[in-house]
Scaffold this motif. Structure first.
Motif, PDB file in Angstrom:
ATOM      1  N   PHE A   1      -6.075  12.793   0.559  1.00  0.00           N
ATOM      2  CA  PHE A   1      -4.850  11.931   0.821  1.00  0.00           C
ATOM      3  C   PHE A   1      -3.919  12.297   1.952  1.00  0.00           C
ATOM      4  CE2 PHE A   1      -6.323  11.820  -3.731  1.00  0.00           C
ATOM      5  CZ  PHE A   1      -6.809  10.436  -3.684  1.00  0.00           C
TER       6      PHE A   1
ATOM      7  N   LYS B   1      -1.505   9.682   3.240  1.00  0.00           N
ATOM      8  CA  LYS B   1      -0.441   9.039   2.690  1.00  0.00           C
ATOM      9  C   LYS B   1       0.796   9.537   2.787  1.00  0.00           C
ATOM     10  CE  LYS B   1      -1.680   6.148   0.577  1.00  0.00           C
ATOM     11  NZ  LYS B   1      -2.022   5.544  -1.154  1.00  0.00           N
ATOM     12  N   THR B   2       1.848   9.071   2.402  1.00  0.00           N
ATOM     13  CA  THR B   2       3.401   9.293   2.603  1.00  0.00           C
ATOM     14  C   THR B   2       4.114   9.705   1.463  1.00  0.00           C
ATOM     15  OG1 THR B   2       3.906   6.989   2.353  1.00  0.00           O
ATOM     16  CG2 THR B   2       3.223   7.566   4.733  1.00  0.00           C
TER      17      THR B   2
ATOM     18  N   THR C   1       3.911  12.523   6.058  1.00  0.00           N
ATOM     19  CA  THR C   1       2.480  12.164   5.444  1.00  0.00           C
ATOM     20  C   THR C   1       2.272  13.376   4.746  1.00  0.00           C
ATOM     21  OG1 THR C   1       1.248  13.547   7.225  1.00  0.00           O
ATOM     22  CG2 THR C   1       1.673  11.248   7.656  1.00  0.00           C
TER      23      THR C   1
ATOM     24  N   GLU D   1      -4.380   5.028  -6.203  1.00  0.00           N
ATOM     25  CA  GLU D   1      -4.201   5.485  -4.753  1.00  0.00           C
ATOM     26  C   GLU D   1      -3.424   4.387  -4.093  1.00  0.00           C
ATOM     27  OE1 GLU D   1      -4.822   4.980  -0.599  1.00  0.00           O
ATOM     28  OE2 GLU D   1      -5.345   3.398  -2.017  1.00  0.00           O
ATOM     29  N   ARG D   2      -3.570   3.213  -4.562  1.00  0.00           N
ATOM     30  CA  ARG D   2      -2.549   1.992  -3.985  1.00  0.00           C
ATOM     31  C   ARG D   2      -1.297   2.104  -4.352  1.00  0.00           C
ATOM     32  NH1 ARG D   2      -5.647  -1.731  -1.558  1.00  0.00           N
ATOM     33  NH2 ARG D   2      -7.778  -1.400  -1.600  1.00  0.00           N
TER      34      ARG D   2
ATOM     35  N   GLY E   1      -3.335   9.958  -5.435  1.00  0.00           N
ATOM     36  CA  GLY E   1      -3.214   9.545  -3.938  1.00  0.00           C
ATOM     37  C   GLY E   1      -2.115   8.749  -3.538  1.00  0.00           C
ATOM     38  N   SER E   2      -1.265   8.355  -4.853  1.00  0.00           N
ATOM     39  CA  SER E   2      -0.132   7.469  -4.440  1.00  0.00           C
ATOM     40  C   SER E   2       0.690   7.771  -3.499  1.00  0.00           C
ATOM     41  CB  SER E   2       0.511   7.159  -6.008  1.00  0.00           C
ATOM     42  OG  SER E   2      -0.280   7.152  -6.904  1.00  0.00           O
ATOM     43  N   ASN E   3       1.383   6.777  -2.833  1.00  0.00           N
ATOM     44  CA  ASN E   3       2.628   7.097  -2.100  1.00  0.00           C
ATOM     45  C   ASN E   3       3.668   7.513  -3.010  1.00  0.00           C
ATOM     46  OD1 ASN E   3       1.303   6.710   0.556  1.00  0.00           O
ATOM     47  ND2 ASN E   3       1.973   4.597   0.556  1.00  0.00           N
TER      48      ASN E   3
ATOM     49  N   SER F   1      -6.850   1.752  -0.086  1.00  0.00           N
ATOM     50  CA  SER F   1      -6.012   1.216   0.866  1.00  0.00           C
ATOM     51  C   SER F   1      -6.301   1.276   2.194  1.00  0.00           C
ATOM     52  CB  SER F   1      -4.458   1.463   0.685  1.00  0.00           C
ATOM     53  OG  SER F   1      -4.219   2.961   0.881  1.00  0.00           O
ATOM     54  N   GLN F   2      -7.011   2.313   2.678  1.00  0.00           N
ATOM     55  CA  GLN F   2      -7.516   2.371   4.003  1.00  0.00           C
ATOM     56  C   GLN F   2      -8.431   1.306   4.507  1.00  0.00           C
ATOM     57  OE1 GLN F   2      -7.712   4.784   1.866  1.00  0.00           O
ATOM     58  NE2 GLN F   2      -9.738   5.672   2.059  1.00  0.00           N
TER      59      GLN F   2
ATOM     60  N   TYR G   1     -11.661  10.570   4.604  1.00  0.00           N
ATOM     61  CA  TYR G   1     -11.336  10.056   3.308  1.00  0.00           C
ATOM     62  C   TYR G   1     -11.755  10.675   2.100  1.00  0.00           C
ATOM     63  CZ  TYR G   1      -8.334   6.963   6.346  1.00  0.00           C
ATOM     64  OH  TYR G   1      -7.723   6.548   7.305  1.00  0.00           O
TER      65      TYR G   1
END
Lengths: 548, 548
Positions: free
Chosen positions: A23, A26-27, A40, A219-220, A245-247, B340-341, B425
């Motif tokens: 991830f 991701k941010t 990131t 993740e989303r 892996g979530s933001n 999401s990617q 990923y």
């Protein structure tokens, strides 16, 4: 005969390396006094690796406690991983503690180093000479203009990181039972007590936050923990986000409903979590914000007022998702999801289900025990008892063995101090705290249930119910009510509101209006303070209602 | 410093007692030769408690192996819990094994008792005198009219249960590392090898099936495992269902696409799982069935043909959800979820992502290792290597230490034998088995990739690619193709189909049409058989294509 499976410890390095490897794109958004930054996960992870080296450079012992005195920020999250992944113990300090409690806790845990947000220095630094074991104070410059003392013990976080070589290898924790983090509970009596989380408990608890039939982090998701990172690891959300892996959006010091609502909208947050107070404050702001990305609003710390949850459902289609637990339970023990057995219910009945505490999550066991007799109670939604809890992320004892025999049963279960019923499907419904129960004429009256009913009155902001002495019934309930700003309310109206809702003998003998319900340092109702205030209270008219 | 969390073992009794306590009202449907039965989890649990006593009555040793020779049925599920919850080891026997393998496995595991479906007695009973350690055969009468031998070793399952007193207490497994179940892998070379699952691995693997970013089993699901319960515990679905509280539908012996499609429709199944063969057979039946309740069709055992998955997506809106693993990985190691990617991709590109094996689930670590040099390969979607796996539900060794040094690395990782690339990923893309790789002119050719491309031809049912000797390039690929019934196809058409899809030097030197691809006892392509058949093959025309 043993299973022939690999001995891979359940430990936080897996969470870190997984986030870094899968991830990195991701941010992590972080709001600080200086403004908002976005980074990131890959950049963040490189900083965690630097921080790991910094802890060595500062000569922090192999399993020493690393104190943090910080808001919810990206750099706090760096400490969340760097300390436990290198074998140290993350010790999150509650920035709202009274000074004497803070001093007690730092000394009791023997913190060697404390990382402190610059904006919080004015709270911490006056106590510095009383903190006996702390050799280093590392100031995280969050853009505040608080004065940084000229002192050899004081370091600058960014300067240390810039000078450090990132740790290059794989973090390894061999023993999953080793301590990863600790957090003190500030009970209303006695000294605060230390709960020590293990790597195993932290990882298992994180997995639970990924369960589809619960919070279900994916993740989303974009996750904003309003709950402070010094409260039971922000309910495990930070570790859960890294695993899923979530933001992540970390809101920093500005926790006003306005600021939170703006962040939720701007970053299209899908999951957030906090205590009812913040959601109460935000309710009137909902019409002004596009919160269409929100799918779960986790609410805990105290019971969720049904009217509040319904307010959210009506305004944005998402009711509050109540989770129950405490520092000693890591903290998630139950999540009030609805299930197929509720499908035929009306919307109002489903709201009742959501206002319960819900069923235990996997790996947690609960039982109901009568506080007087010690007998296990049936799950019939009628019998009440103290909830006792067992599971791999439930405390077995406090740091240094405190509370033994009091908070933990002989067979190793945690006494939660919460009194509840449980229905046949395992749905917990809190009725009180063991120490707040009102015993009137030999029968229990649930103060929390009464409070919930009073708080369902549209003009009531908050209410607390306590016991007052009574010559005939020994104890009778008294309601302390906070009226919403701009509203007026009489005792008679409160009683009239209650009459169709509770048994006749539950109706409080007295209703007093107060400006606010006193709170403990973690924001819970302090009934102890109310009991002190109204200790000598005598009702003018002896109650005519007693147990049937 | 140790964490101060309760020492609660991760063990299957928790799964059983949770199902009994929270989900007693849910249902288990079971189809047997005698027809369909439906039972509540509470009724089923009472039978598990009786079965626990039966194992004592039969004097089955404290951690002895309990063999099962059964279809997917409710009574098989009773054994799934009763054996491990009482400390015994569930040993699921593959009913499709060759007789000599079956005899070897039962003797190697030292099964003390074998539970056998009456309909399967004709397969098992002829071998009875070779099964050295089995003292009892318990016949589960599934309504078949197979003869039940008059023999003192033979018991009737229902008679034993009826006579038993249900175990009344809480099942306890103290050591989570103890063996819960075992399953033999039937590799294409050497004797079958025993994989021994622990209680810990079984519970953690079950938790993973509840993750929202994966299979995500929830209470509302109705789950039908087509994958046999003798294949790596039916991919963990039975334990996952009990933990999540899902309804379960067990299809019994009639595994025809027609029967499965009818069950999916009738019971409004939401999650199912099986090998590609079953989904291939069911594809033409989709228009005749209302499968609107289906939300996930798990597919594993071999790579998922993209065209097949797309066929499902086009017909019912649900593509196949590919999971990768093997008996040694419990078996789920990766799940091909999209993330999401992939949001910006076209539908065709997303289909490519779904046809990969996907990223590792939490707690599983993967690495790519070059089979020749032993060097770790980058995750750049180009470099290939053998996948090696580590994690708490990955085997550390085989029963009785077999395979040491061959299947497991010195640092304790499993060599999966699968060759793949991994993208940035973490998405695995299998290209071959280490032993099936074709090395042509010093360059690898991925036989699985070639097969996938050939199978995307609308007239092709199955295809297997093997290496044939070549004087110049050492090895060249040869395609063995099965044409769909009623279709005709030429070698030229196959080549023409491949030309725009793969590198020129990957084009097979020969295309042979066969009636079916030979399979192993677990239904995988047996390329060994094909290599034996075509060992002396010489292409008529020397290939003009070689590595670029």
């Amino acid at each position: 005969m043993l299973g022939l499976m690999q001995h891979r410890p359940l430990a936080l390095p897996h969470v870190f390396h997984r986030a870094e490897q899968y991830f990195g794109h991701k941010t992590i958004v972080s709001v600080e006094a200086a403004g908002e930054t976005s980074m990131t996960v890959a950049e963040w992870a490189e900083r965690v690796r630097r921080l790991a080296t910094v802890l060595d450079t500062l000569d922090v012992g192999a399993d020493s406690r690393v104190g943090t005195f910080c808001w919810n920020t990206r750099r706090h999250l760096e400490l969340y991983l760097a300390a436990p992944c290198t074998g140290r113990v993350l010790h999150t300090l509650n920035i709202r503690l009274f000074p004497e409690q803070l001093v007690y806790i730092v000394n009791h845990a023997e913190d060697e180093v404390v990382f402190v947000d610059r904006s919080l220095l004015p709270v911490l630094w006056p106590l510095v000479d009383k903190l006996e074991t702390v050799r280093h104070f590392v100031v995280i410059d969050d853009g505040s203009d608080a004065e940084v003392p000229e002192d050899p013990r004081v370091h600058d976080y960014e300067a240390l990181l810039a000078a450090a070589t990132p740790f290059a290898g794989t973090f390894v924790i061999e023993d999953e039972s080793s301590a990863a983090a600790m957090c003190y509970t500030s009970g209303t009596t006695g000294n605060p007590k230390g709960v020590v989380y293990s790597h195993r408990s932290a990882v298992l608890h994180s997995l639970i936050s990924l369960m589809a039939d619960g919070v279900g982090l994916v993740e989303r998701d974009v996750v904003l923990p309003v709950v402070p990172m010094f409260h039971a690891n922000a309910w495990g959300l930070p570790y859960g986000c890294l695993l899923a892996g979530s933001n992540v959006v970390l809101p920093g010091p500005n926790m006003t409903p306005q600021a939170i609502a703006a962040l939720l909208e701007k970053h299209r947050v899908s999951v957030t979590g906090g205590v009812p107070t913040i959601w109460m404050g935000m309710l009137p702001l909902l019409p002004d914000h596009d919160l269409s990305a929100l799918r779960a609003i986790l609410c805990g710390g105290s019971a969720v007022p049904k009217a509040l949850s319904e307010g959210y459902r009506e305004a944005i289609g998402v009711p509050l998702l109540h989770a129950w637990g405490m520092t000693e339970t890591s903290p998630i023990a139950t999540v009030a999801v609805t299930r197929s057995q509720h499908d035929g219910l009306s919307e109002a009945e489903r709201a009742d289900v959501r206002a319960r505490q819900g069923p235990a999550v996997p790996l947690v066991d609960l039982r109901l025990v009568d506080p007087s007799t010690g007998e296990t109670q049936p799950w019939d939604d009628t019998a009440t008892g103290e909830i006792q809890a067992a599971g791999p992320w439930i405390a077995s004892e406090y740091y240094r063995g405190e509370g033994e025999g009091v908070q933990f049963t002989e067979d190793g279960w945690l006494r939660t101090g919460d009194v509840a019923t449980i229905d046949r499907y395992g749905y917990v419904r809190l009725v009180d705290r063991t120490k707040d129960l009102i015993k009137s004429g030999g029968e229990w009256i649930g103060s929390v249930e009464l409070e919930n009913e009073i708080m369902s009155h549209p003009k009531v902001a908050e209410a607390a119910v306590i016991a007052i002495p009574h010559p005939k019934w020994v104890e009778r309930p008294m309601a302390c009510v906070v009226v919403k700003p701009g509203e007026t309310l009489t005792a008679e109206e409160v009683i009239a509101h209650l009459e169709p809702r509770v048994a006749k003998w539950w109706i409080p003998d007295a209703v007093e209006f107060i400006d606010e319900v006193p709170k403990t340092s973690v924001g819970k109702f302090s009934k102890k303070t109310l009991r002190e205030k109204f200790g000598g209270y005598q009702t003018g008219v002896p109650s005519s209602a007693g147990p049937a």
